[in-house]
Structures are given as C-alpha cells and as structure tokens.
Design a protein around this motif. Structure first.
Motif, PDB file in Angstrom:
ATOM      1  N   LYS A  68      36.926   5.680  16.641  1.00  0.00           N
ATOM      2  CA  LYS A  68      36.116   6.434  15.686  1.00  0.00           C
ATOM      3  C   LYS A  68      36.959   7.518  15.011  1.00  0.00           C
ATOM      4  N   GLU A  69      36.571   7.819  13.807  1.00  0.00           N
ATOM      5  CA  GLU A  69      37.222   8.914  13.101  1.00  0.00           C
ATOM      6  C   GLU A  69      36.619  10.249  13.545  1.00  0.00           C
ATOM      7  N   ALA A  70      37.291  11.296  13.210  1.00  0.00           N
ATOM      8  CA  ALA A  70      36.826  12.627  13.617  1.00  0.00           C
ATOM      9  C   ALA A  70      35.523  12.961  12.906  1.00  0.00           C
ATOM     10  N   GLY A  71      34.536  13.333  13.686  1.00  0.00           N
ATOM     11  CA  GLY A  71      33.252  13.700  13.127  1.00  0.00           C
ATOM     12  C   GLY A  71      32.411  12.530  12.655  1.00  0.00           C
ATOM     13  N   GLU A  72      32.795  11.334  12.992  1.00  0.00           N
ATOM     14  CA  GLU A  72      32.038  10.154  12.546  1.00  0.00           C
ATOM     15  C   GLU A  72      30.868   9.901  13.489  1.00  0.00           C
ATOM     16  N   PRO A  73      29.667   9.666  12.969  1.00  0.00           N
ATOM     17  CA  PRO A  73      28.534   9.349  13.853  1.00  0.00           C
ATOM     18  C   PRO A  73      28.762   8.037  14.588  1.00  0.00           C
ATOM     19  N   ALA A  74      28.189   7.946  15.767  1.00  0.00           N
ATOM     20  CA  ALA A  74      28.365   6.738  16.582  1.00  0.00           C
ATOM     21  C   ALA A  74      27.739   5.518  15.923  1.00  0.00           C
ATOM     22  N   ARG A  75      26.648   5.699  15.215  1.00  0.00           N
ATOM     23  CA  ARG A  75      25.980   4.547  14.603  1.00  0.00           C
ATOM     24  C   ARG A  75      26.829   3.924  13.507  1.00  0.00           C
ATOM     25  N   VAL A  76      27.634   4.732  12.817  1.00  0.00           N
ATOM     26  CA  VAL A  76      28.537   4.181  11.798  1.00  0.00           C
ATOM     27  C   VAL A  76      29.603   3.311  12.463  1.00  0.00           C
ATOM     28  N   PHE A  77      30.144   3.798  13.567  1.00  0.00           N
ATOM     29  CA  PHE A  77      31.165   3.014  14.273  1.00  0.00           C
ATOM     30  C   PHE A  77      30.587   1.702  14.794  1.00  0.00           C
ATOM     31  N   SER A 131      25.132  -2.634   7.764  1.00  0.00           N
ATOM     32  CA  SER A 131      24.753  -1.468   6.961  1.00  0.00           C
ATOM     33  C   SER A 131      23.452  -0.861   7.458  1.00  0.00           C
ATOM     34  N   ALA A 132      22.534  -1.718   7.931  1.00  0.00           N
ATOM     35  CA  ALA A 132      21.273  -1.195   8.468  1.00  0.00           C
ATOM     36  C   ALA A 132      21.507  -0.435   9.768  1.00  0.00           C
ATOM     37  N   ILE A 133      22.455  -0.893  10.586  1.00  0.00           N
ATOM     38  CA  ILE A 133      22.755  -0.193  11.838  1.00  0.00           C
ATOM     39  C   ILE A 133      23.458   1.132  11.558  1.00  0.00           C
ATOM     40  N   ALA A 134      24.407   1.094  10.657  1.00  0.00           N
ATOM     41  CA  ALA A 134      25.171   2.318  10.371  1.00  0.00           C
ATOM     42  C   ALA A 134      24.323   3.360   9.666  1.00  0.00           C
ATOM     43  N   GLY A 135      23.463   2.917   8.755  1.00  0.00           N
ATOM     44  CA  GLY A 135      22.619   3.861   8.050  1.00  0.00           C
ATOM     45  C   GLY A 135      23.288   4.547   6.894  1.00  0.00           C
ATOM     46  N   THR A 136      24.587   4.429   6.792  1.00  0.00           N
ATOM     47  CA  THR A 136      25.328   5.023   5.682  1.00  0.00           C
ATOM     48  C   THR A 136      26.100   3.930   4.962  1.00  0.00           C
TER      49      THR A 136
END
Length: 277
Positions: A68-77, A131-136
């Motif tokens: 994961k990148e710094a400050g990235e939400p878990a759902r995006v990963f 995309s639905a899981i990440a939300g962004t």
C-alpha cells in the motif's frame, strides 16, 4: 451425431489458459513494471504514436500493487488486488461454459474465438467490481473532482467495459491460443460414446438358413397338398377328399372307405358234388 467436449476435458482446457493469464498479469501489471509501462504508454510526446502504446495501455488495465502507498485506504488496496483475481477466476469459469458448447472434434476456431471474447468480458466485470470495492477512482476518467467513482452515471460503466475489452483484445488471443493447444493435446483421450449397429457373426447366416430349410412352410400355396388319402384296390367307391386347402389341413377330417366283401363266382360241377381224389 456431433459430440461436445465433456466436463472433465473442459476443466483441463480452462485451467491452463487461466494459469497463463495469471502469469501474464502478475509479470506485466505489477508495481515494478509501472515505470516502464508509463514510459511506453504516455499520453504526450513521441511515445503516444508508438505501435506498442495502445497494447501497453490496454494490458495495464489490471495494474496491481503488492504494498500500500502511504495514507492509502485499505479498501483501495483490496480493490486493486481484487481486479486481477476476479479476472482470472471469471475467465476460468467462462471458459468452462464455452467448452461445453464446443464440438469434441474440429472445434478449434470456436474455442479460440470464444476464449478471446470471454477474456475481455471477465476483465470488464472485474474492473467494475474492483472499482466498487475500492470506492474511489481506480481508472482514469471515471471519477469526479473529489476522486470518488461516479457509479450513478452510465458513462462510468462504459469506460470500465471499454478498458476491460481493450485488455481482452491484446491478452485474449494468448488465452485462446493456449486453450486450442490443450484442446488438441486432449483430443485423443476424449471418450467418445458412439452407437454401432449389431452385426451378426458369419455362422449366424448358416444357422438361420439351416433352420429355415428344416422348418415346414406354413405359407405353401393351395396347389401343394400334403394330405394323404388311403385307397384300396378293393374299394368300390372313389376316394373321399380331405378338407383343408393346404399344409396340414388334410388331418382335419378322418378319411373313410367302404369295403365290399367279394364272393367268388359259382362254377358248374360236372361231378355232381363228388370229387375224384
């Protein structure tokens, strides 16, 4: 009669292309090749007009990261990791469906084109699910100013479907090629259930002909009368005909005959009844 691929053979055909697709996504779309891919598919500059710019952009639709990148939400990963996994699993399942409709013999082109199409379809569905899981916004052009995916707009889905089909356009031919190779290698081991007509052995003709010649003919014509009417040289009347038209019909009535007792004629006796002995 045309036989289709069996379920066991279809599973063998589907698993190898799915593994090849997994290797392709893992080797090409990882985070360590991102710099190389960005340099070959840049929107501006000379790289935009390169022959490989389009294929590289299409194959980069399933880009993933192991960290994961710094400050990235878990759902995006998790959303980015879910896209390649869903693509591989869904490609395997759709390939099994395609194999059930492919002929067991001479079905290479049908299998190749079907595998090519379902690869793009699976990638499109995976991009929408990821995309639905990440939300962004994972893909460019599907987010608003705040970075959230605009799932209420139809062009969002069209963009994700177009990206998935572009991935299938450049990766689906490899999936179809591997599927055809496995199809050809398992063609000889496919059990074929065919129905053959029973052929009687050679001695059966001899047996049937011998039995037919030995059996009496019940369909004999009326001219062939096997009945027997006993006659006697001492019978004074004509022979009594028997009833029945043919075959064994002569035994239906019992033949009758009239016997007449014969008396020798009287001769004149010159001795007056006395015999000279």
């Amino acid at each position: 009669m045309t036989h289709n691929i069996s379920a066991r053979r279809g599973a063998k055909i589907a698993v190898f292309p799915a593994l090849v697709l997994l290797i392709l996504v893992a080797a090409f779309d990882n985070q360590w090749t991102r710099h190389w891919r960005d340099g070959r598919s840049a929107e501006g500059g000379n790289a935009m007009h390169s022959w490989i710019a389009g294929p590289v952009r299409g194959l980069s639709a399933l880009a993933w990261r192991a960290t994961k990148e710094a400050g990235e939400p878990a759902r995006v990963f998790f959303g980015m990791m879910a896209e390649p996994v869903i693509t591989v699993v869904l490609t395997f399942l759709l390939l099994m469906v395609v194999c059930r409709g492919v002929a067991a013999r001479r079905g290479r082109w049908t299998l190749f084109l079907g595998s090519w199409f379902v690869t793009g379809l699976a990638a499109a569905v995976a991009l929408i699910a990821g995309s639905a899981i990440a939300g962004t916004g994972i893909a460019n052009g599907v987010t608003d100013g705040t970075g959230n995916t605009q799932f209420g707009r139809g062009d969002t889905y069209y963009t994700l479907i177009a990206m998935g089909l572009a991935f299938g356009l450049f990766a689906g031919w490899l999936v179809g090629f591997v599927a055809v190779l496995v199809y050809g290698s398992t063609e000889l081991s496919e059990p074929m259930s065919t129905t053959q007509e029973y052929e009687a052995p050679s001695y059966a003709d001899y047996t049937s002909s011998a039995m037919s010649s030995a059996a009496p003919s019940f369909g004999a014509s009326s001219s062939e009368d096997y009945s027997f009417t006993p006659t006697s040289p001492y019978s004074s009347g004509p022979p009594v005909p028997t009833s029945g038209s043919g075959g064994y019909g002569g035994y239906e009535s019992e033949p009758t005959s009239t016997t007449t007792e014969l008396t020798p004629p009287h001769e004149s006796d010159p001795y007056g009844g006395a015999r000279p002995y």
